[in-house]
Design an enzyme around this catalytic site. Structure first.
Site: not given
Length: 341
Positions: A102, A277-279, A302
């Site tokens: 990630q 996914l926003a993170d 987060h």
């Protein structure tokens, strides 16, 4: 040397702020001094999975690191030049491969370098995205932002033995802003992988989930795969993709409850992207030219933490607005042309 101080106890005060801060340090060539690491956790300081990510990014960025050991509550990270690399790494037991990927993928891609990586560890473990989420959801989102990578799953790895293996290729990218809006598709894909369990038991659980999705007017494409792993386990990914949205949820099979730990109602509601996914969009969005816009159900700890540390290191601007269905996040990137080469 001038260090940018980052308070690791800000917001959720966990591992996310460590990963984002080190990744952005590598990309921007900004030396950082990370303090109060995991201050809000029961066991504070660096844990093995955080240390592994730091050491891999240290290799990628030819960095000097001070204080990187288990239990450390502060480290200094001094990045060097990122080069094209071929790496073979072992996270050890069931340490999360997806959490490392990630941060590793945007570091290499945005720095316009190549990476060939073979890595062993946990592919599907608690408190981490599954490898299928990385391959099908994150890959789609990153590709829309100009970040391209290919992922090959060699072997699954569940807790506690791990033993999973993944091959990754990252190519140089020109990161760009993107926007998301309301999901319009009702088509859903469901992928379930299991090891050392009966096909009928897993199939029955999947059928229960499919029934709920179908009752909510979704058309479900199902794929169930038996894949050998060192430990018994099962993972599930449900996702939908259209021009305006990327929505995914994943879960592991809970052997105590004989259920997948899944928030299905959150998926059924018509959001445009999921909270995880926003993170993950924040780091590349902060370095793109233009504004990245996405609606979310809630501003999680987060996400708030990622916005904080990213704006502090890159100087990007962001805003959060209340909407009838939740919130809208706007991130104005600094353009990767400003990254020190």
């Amino acid at each position: 040397m001038d260090f940018l101080k980052i308070n690791g106890g800000h917001g959720e005060g966990g591992g996310q702020i460590i990963r984002s801060a080190i990744a952005l340090s590598c990309i921007t060539k900004q030396a950082i001094h990370l303090e109060n690491i995991r201050k809000n956790r029961k066991i504070s300081g660096l844990r093995p999975q955080h240390l592994t990510a730091i050491k891999i990014l240290q290799k990628v960025a030819n960095a000097k690191v001070i204080g990187a050991k288990i239990g450390s509550t502060e480290i200094k990270f001094i990045p060097g030049n990122i080069e094209n690399l071929e790496l073979v790494e072992n996270v050890g037991t069931a340490g999360s491969i997806p959490l490392i990927l990630q941060v590793l993928i945007p570091v290499v891609a945005i720095s316009k370098k190549h990476l060939d990586l073979k890595i062993k560890g946990g592919t599907d473990v608690l408190w981490s995205p599954t490898i299928d989420y990385t391959q099908y959801v994150l890959q789609e989102a990153y590709s829309r932002m100009g970040i391209n990578f290919s992922l090959e799953l060699i072997k699954r790895g569940y807790y506690p033995k791990g033993g999973g293996e993944v091959k990754l290729q990252v190519t140089p990218s020109n990161v760009k802003a993107t926007s998301f809006s309301k999901r319009k598709t009702n088509e859903v894909k469901l992928i379930c992988s299991f090891s050392k369990s009966t096909n009928n038991k897993i199939k029955n659980k999947v059928n229960q989930i499919v029934k709920k999705l179908t009752e909510a007017n979704h058309i479900v494409n199902v794929k169930i795969i038996s894949e050998e792993a060192l430990d018994s386990g099962a993972s599930l990914l449900i996702y939908s993709i259209d021009h305006d949205s990327i929505m995914g949820i994943d879960a592991l099979y809970n052997k105590k409850t004989d259920e997948f730990d899944l928030d299905l109602d959150n998926f059924i509601k018509n959001y445009s992207i999921d909270n995880n996914l926003a993170d993950m969009l924040v780091v590349p969005a902060s370095l793109s030219a233009g504004k990245t816009i996405f609606p979310v159900k809630e501003i999680t700890k987060h996400l708030e933490t990622n916005l904080f540390v990213t704006s502090k290191i890159t100087g990007c601007k962001y805003g959060i607005g209340k909407t009838s269905n939740g919130f809208e996040v706007i991130i104005e990137g600094i353009s990767n042309s400003s990254i020190k080469q």
